[in-house]
Scaffold this motif. Structure first.
Motif, PDB file in Angstrom:
ATOM      1  N   LEU A 102      19.987  46.580 -10.309  1.00 56.93           N
ATOM      2  CA  LEU A 102      20.746  47.525  -9.492  1.00 56.93           C
ATOM      3  C   LEU A 102      20.812  47.039  -8.053  1.00 56.93           C
ATOM      4  CD1 LEU A 102      22.159  50.187  -8.833  1.00 56.93           C
ATOM      5  CD2 LEU A 102      19.892  51.266  -8.676  1.00 56.93           C
ATOM      6  N   ILE A 103      19.694  46.592  -7.510  1.00 59.09           N
ATOM      7  CA  ILE A 103      19.676  46.137  -6.118  1.00 59.09           C
ATOM      8  C   ILE A 103      20.599  44.938  -5.928  1.00 59.09           C
ATOM      9  CG2 ILE A 103      18.198  45.179  -4.303  1.00 59.09           C
ATOM     10  CD1 ILE A 103      15.901  46.858  -5.521  1.00 59.09           C
ATOM     11  N   GLU A 104      20.533  43.980  -6.840  1.00 58.43           N
ATOM     12  CA  GLU A 104      21.400  42.807  -6.743  1.00 58.43           C
ATOM     13  C   GLU A 104      22.866  43.182  -6.939  1.00 58.43           C
ATOM     14  OE1 GLU A 104      19.726  40.185  -9.604  1.00 58.43           O
ATOM     15  OE2 GLU A 104      17.992  39.678  -8.362  1.00 58.43           O
ATOM     16  N   ALA A 105      23.122  44.192  -7.765  1.00 57.81           N
ATOM     17  CA  ALA A 105      24.500  44.652  -7.947  1.00 57.81           C
ATOM     18  C   ALA A 105      25.051  45.249  -6.658  1.00 57.81           C
ATOM     19  CB  ALA A 105      24.556  45.683  -9.079  1.00 57.81           C
ATOM     20  N   ALA A 149      30.230  42.223  -3.577  1.00 58.03           N
ATOM     21  CA  ALA A 149      31.339  42.732  -2.768  1.00 58.03           C
ATOM     22  C   ALA A 149      31.951  43.988  -3.382  1.00 58.03           C
ATOM     23  CB  ALA A 149      32.405  41.642  -2.619  1.00 58.03           C
ATOM     24  N   GLU A 150      31.997  44.051  -4.721  1.00 58.40           N
ATOM     25  CA  GLU A 150      32.628  45.191  -5.388  1.00 58.40           C
ATOM     26  C   GLU A 150      31.846  46.482  -5.197  1.00 58.40           C
ATOM     27  OE1 GLU A 150      35.082  45.846  -9.574  1.00 58.40           O
ATOM     28  OE2 GLU A 150      33.527  44.305  -9.437  1.00 58.40           O
ATOM     29  N   ALA A 151      30.575  46.366  -4.860  1.00 58.56           N
ATOM     30  CA  ALA A 151      29.739  47.551  -4.657  1.00 58.56           C
ATOM     31  C   ALA A 151      29.466  47.812  -3.182  1.00 58.56           C
ATOM     32  CB  ALA A 151      28.422  47.388  -5.408  1.00 58.56           C
ATOM     33  N   ALA A 152      30.263  47.243  -2.309  1.00 61.04           N
ATOM     34  CA  ALA A 152      30.049  47.395  -0.867  1.00 61.04           C
ATOM     35  C   ALA A 152      30.037  48.869  -0.473  1.00 61.04           C
ATOM     36  CB  ALA A 152      31.147  46.661  -0.105  1.00 61.04           C
ATOM     37  N   THR A 207      24.107  41.683 -15.866  1.00 57.10           N
ATOM     38  CA  THR A 207      24.331  40.836 -14.693  1.00 57.10           C
ATOM     39  C   THR A 207      24.672  41.721 -13.504  1.00 57.10           C
ATOM     40  OG1 THR A 207      26.723  40.592 -15.056  1.00 57.10           O
ATOM     41  CG2 THR A 207      25.261  39.012 -16.182  1.00 57.10           C
ATOM     42  N   PRO A 208      24.347  41.281 -12.284  1.00 52.73           N
ATOM     43  CA  PRO A 208      24.704  42.075 -11.101  1.00 52.73           C
ATOM     44  C   PRO A 208      26.207  42.315 -10.994  1.00 52.73           C
ATOM     45  CG  PRO A 208      23.098  40.395 -10.523  1.00 52.73           C
ATOM     46  CD  PRO A 208      23.530  40.098 -11.927  1.00 52.73           C
ATOM     47  N   GLN A 209      27.014  41.330 -11.385  1.00 49.81           N
ATOM     48  CA  GLN A 209      28.467  41.459 -11.265  1.00 49.81           C
ATOM     49  C   GLN A 209      29.002  42.559 -12.187  1.00 49.81           C
ATOM     50  OE1 GLN A 209      26.819  38.593 -11.907  1.00 49.81           O
ATOM     51  NE2 GLN A 209      27.004  37.550  -9.917  1.00 49.81           N
ATOM     52  N   SER A 210      28.537  42.575 -13.429  1.00 48.58           N
ATOM     53  CA  SER A 210      28.998  43.587 -14.380  1.00 48.58           C
ATOM     54  C   SER A 210      28.545  44.975 -13.956  1.00 48.58           C
ATOM     55  CB  SER A 210      28.467  43.257 -15.778  1.00 48.58           C
ATOM     56  OG  SER A 210      28.940  44.180 -16.730  1.00 48.58           O
ATOM     57  N   LEU A 211      27.309  45.068 -13.497  1.00 48.61           N
ATOM     58  CA  LEU A 211      26.790  46.363 -13.036  1.00 48.61           C
ATOM     59  C   LEU A 211      27.548  46.833 -11.807  1.00 48.61           C
ATOM     60  CD1 LEU A 211      24.437  47.918 -14.369  1.00 48.61           C
ATOM     61  CD2 LEU A 211      22.999  47.200 -12.477  1.00 48.61           C
ATOM     62  N   ALA A 212      27.866  45.923 -10.894  1.00 48.47           N
ATOM     63  CA  ALA A 212      28.606  46.283  -9.684  1.00 48.47           C
ATOM     64  C   ALA A 212      29.974  46.848 -10.029  1.00 48.47           C
ATOM     65  CB  ALA A 212      28.755  45.063  -8.778  1.00 48.47           C
ATOM     66  N   SER A 213      30.634  46.297 -11.035  1.00 48.77           N
ATOM     67  CA  SER A 213      31.940  46.795 -11.448  1.00 48.77           C
ATOM     68  C   SER A 213      31.850  48.237 -11.930  1.00 48.77           C
ATOM     69  CB  SER A 213      32.508  45.893 -12.556  1.00 48.77           C
ATOM     70  OG  SER A 213      33.752  46.383 -13.006  1.00 48.77           O
ATOM     71  N   ALA A 214      30.817  48.542 -12.719  1.00 45.56           N
ATOM     72  CA  ALA A 214      30.637  49.917 -13.200  1.00 45.56           C
ATOM     73  C   ALA A 214      30.298  50.863 -12.054  1.00 45.56           C
ATOM     74  CB  ALA A 214      29.530  49.941 -14.253  1.00 45.56           C
ATOM     75  N   LEU A 218      18.380  41.096   1.032  1.00 41.71           N
ATOM     76  CA  LEU A 218      19.818  41.186   0.772  1.00 41.71           C
ATOM     77  C   LEU A 218      20.540  42.066   1.796  1.00 41.71           C
ATOM     78  CD1 LEU A 218      19.768  41.539  -3.139  1.00 41.71           C
ATOM     79  CD2 LEU A 218      20.333  39.508  -1.781  1.00 41.71           C
ATOM     80  N   GLY A 219      19.806  42.546   2.794  1.00 40.54           N
ATOM     81  CA  GLY A 219      20.419  43.369   3.832  1.00 40.54           C
ATOM     82  C   GLY A 219      20.793  44.757   3.367  1.00 40.54           C
ATOM     83  N   LEU A 220      20.010  45.307   2.433  1.00 42.86           N
ATOM     84  CA  LEU A 220      20.350  46.603   1.830  1.00 42.86           C
ATOM     85  C   LEU A 220      19.367  47.714   2.210  1.00 42.86           C
ATOM     86  CD1 LEU A 220      21.162  45.333  -1.790  1.00 42.86           C
ATOM     87  CD2 LEU A 220      22.809  45.960  -0.005  1.00 42.86           C
ATOM     88  N   SER A 221      18.518  47.474   3.180  1.00 41.33           N
ATOM     89  CA  SER A 221      17.493  48.453   3.517  1.00 41.33           C
ATOM     90  C   SER A 221      18.079  49.799   3.930  1.00 41.33           C
ATOM     91  CB  SER A 221      16.593  47.918   4.637  1.00 41.33           C
ATOM     92  OG  SER A 221      15.887  46.770   4.206  1.00 41.33           O
ATOM     93  N   ASP A 222      19.293  49.788   4.488  1.00 47.19           N
ATOM     94  CA  ASP A 222      19.924  51.044   4.906  1.00 47.19           C
ATOM     95  C   ASP A 222      20.709  51.704   3.778  1.00 47.19           C
ATOM     96  OD1 ASP A 222      21.791  48.998   4.848  1.00 47.19           O
ATOM     97  OD2 ASP A 222      23.012  49.842   6.471  1.00 47.19           O
ATOM     98  N   ARG A 223      20.806  51.025   2.629  1.00 45.31           N
ATOM     99  CA  ARG A 223      21.565  51.585   1.506  1.00 45.31           C
ATOM    100  C   ARG A 223      20.707  51.877   0.275  1.00 45.31           C
ATOM    101  NH1 ARG A 223      25.779  47.122   0.628  1.00 45.31           N
ATOM    102  NH2 ARG A 223      26.093  48.281  -1.320  1.00 45.31           N
ATOM    103  N   VAL A 224      19.486  51.365   0.260  1.00 40.93           N
ATOM    104  CA  VAL A 224      18.580  51.614  -0.856  1.00 40.93           C
ATOM    105  C   VAL A 224      17.356  52.358  -0.336  1.00 40.93           C
ATOM    106  CG1 VAL A 224      17.182  50.614  -2.693  1.00 40.93           C
ATOM    107  CG2 VAL A 224      19.346  49.534  -2.057  1.00 40.93           C
TER     108      VAL A 224
END
Length: 345
Positions: free
Chosen positions: A194-197, A201-204, A302-309, A227-233
């Motif tokens: 989930l974090i990598e997803a 870019a698709e999960a921006a 994969t992060p890409q497939s999860l990001a799409s969902a 990954l620079g996600l501390s403000d989103r996770v």
């Protein structure tokens, strides 16, 4: 009505789904008019499994307080070693290191360690085969995933019986602006997917709340920071029942992408809260309940497939609402009255 012992094993000082299901079953039995209590048997660390099985086998479950125990329902290894003339096993866990996780478990062992663990694997499997065919009156399993692990023994006949959600006051307040993942934070739960997803870019811009604690938490927090996600996770830690129900009520959807999960209460709890579930093709139990594009999404791991969902469910709230309604309909088919009726028939 009957006096029934719900027997499960547990490592010392560990709280997990195995205890949640034991308590939920005991409560459902009491709601149906039975007298039910939980008996916890040992689950020893590696190298001491035989002593745990022996202690379980020697545990007296024939009577208590001068009154007979009419039935035993065991749940996980090695609790099904208890002996009782009316013994139903509702299996939610074998020792996976000696089954589907053998390659992962044995990969880092040295020569001597590998020889020892191969011997233990043979012994554990032989004991399981005997106990699950000769020591129980009837065998239920909590998912097809568990059933398939036992397919090596054709004489072992089992019936799949999915557990309902625990008895909590589930509700749906809204389809909010964040994804929710709740689990023990261990590598097999794959919260890192989930974090990598979220870094795709698709999960921006998508936010997530990760609840639970465990050995993997520090690594996951470091991954989010890198990954620079501390403000989103947000790592919420272990939740109370009220906090869990509140997050389920307010999130947009639930993400649960474990590897070959036995069952996973999270899916049933999300469905009870009218929330879709995003899971993976190799996630085991959750993927048995989720219908792709019906009450959730089934992704490649994969992060890409999860990001799409994630993008699809967050970009259009009507998708989350429609899938949430379908999820609730699926979850409604799982109820404790029917479960108790089958386990006590």
């Amino acid at each position: 009505m009957s006096r029934i012992a719900v027997v499960t094993s547990s490592p010392p000082m560990v709280e997990g789904g195995h205890m949640v299901i034991a308590r939920s079953l005991a409560q459902a039995l009491r709601d149906a008019g039975h007298s039910a209590e939980i008996i916890v048997t040992p689950q020893n660390r590696f190298g001491r499994q035989a002593s745990a099985s022996l202690a379980t086998c020697l545990t007296d479950v024939g009577s208590t307080g001068g009154l007979p125990i009419d039935q035993v329902i065991s749940l996980r290894y090695p609790s099904y070693a208890v002996r009782h003339p009316r013994h139903v096993c509702w299996l939610n866990h074998t020792m996976r290191e000696y089954y589907d996780l053998w390659d992962r478990f044995s990969d880092g062992l040295g020569t001597v360690g590998l020889l020892k663990e191969r011997a233990r694997r043979l012994a554990i499997r032989a004991a399981d085969r005997y106990l699950l065919t000769r020591n129980v009156s009837r065998l239920f399993v909590q998912s097809r995933t568990i059933q398939q692990r036992l397919a090596m023994w054709p004489e072992l006949q089992s019936t799949v019986l999915y557990p309902p959600a625990p008895q909590r006051a589930y509700r749906c307040d809204e389809y909010g602006d964040y994804m929710f993942l709740v689990s023990r934070l261990t590598p097999l739960k794959r919260a890192d997917l989930l974090i990598e997803a979220l870094a795709q870019a698709e999960a921006a811009g998508i936010r997530a709340v990760v609840a639970g604690d465990g050995e993997d938490r520090d690594r996951l927090e470091a991954l989010a920071a890198r990954l620079g996600l501390s403000d989103r996770v947000t790592f919420a830690g272990r939740l109370s029942d009220a906090q869990l129900v509140d997050h389920l009520a307010r999130c947009r959807a639930v993400c649960f992408p474990p590897f070959q999960e036995d069952y996973g209460f999270v899916t049933a709890e999300a469905f009870a809260s009218r929330k879709a579930v995003i899971t993976c093709r190799d996630s085991g139990g959750p993927a048995e309940l989720v219908g792709d594009c019906v009450n959730g999404f089934i992704c490649d791991p994969t992060p890409q497939s999860l990001a799409s969902a994630l993008h699809r469910v967050m970009a259009d709230v009507t998708i989350a609402e429609k899938m949430g309604a379908a999820a609730h309909a699926t979850g409604a088919q799982l109820n404790w009255a029917n479960t108790v009726a089958q386990l006590t028939a």
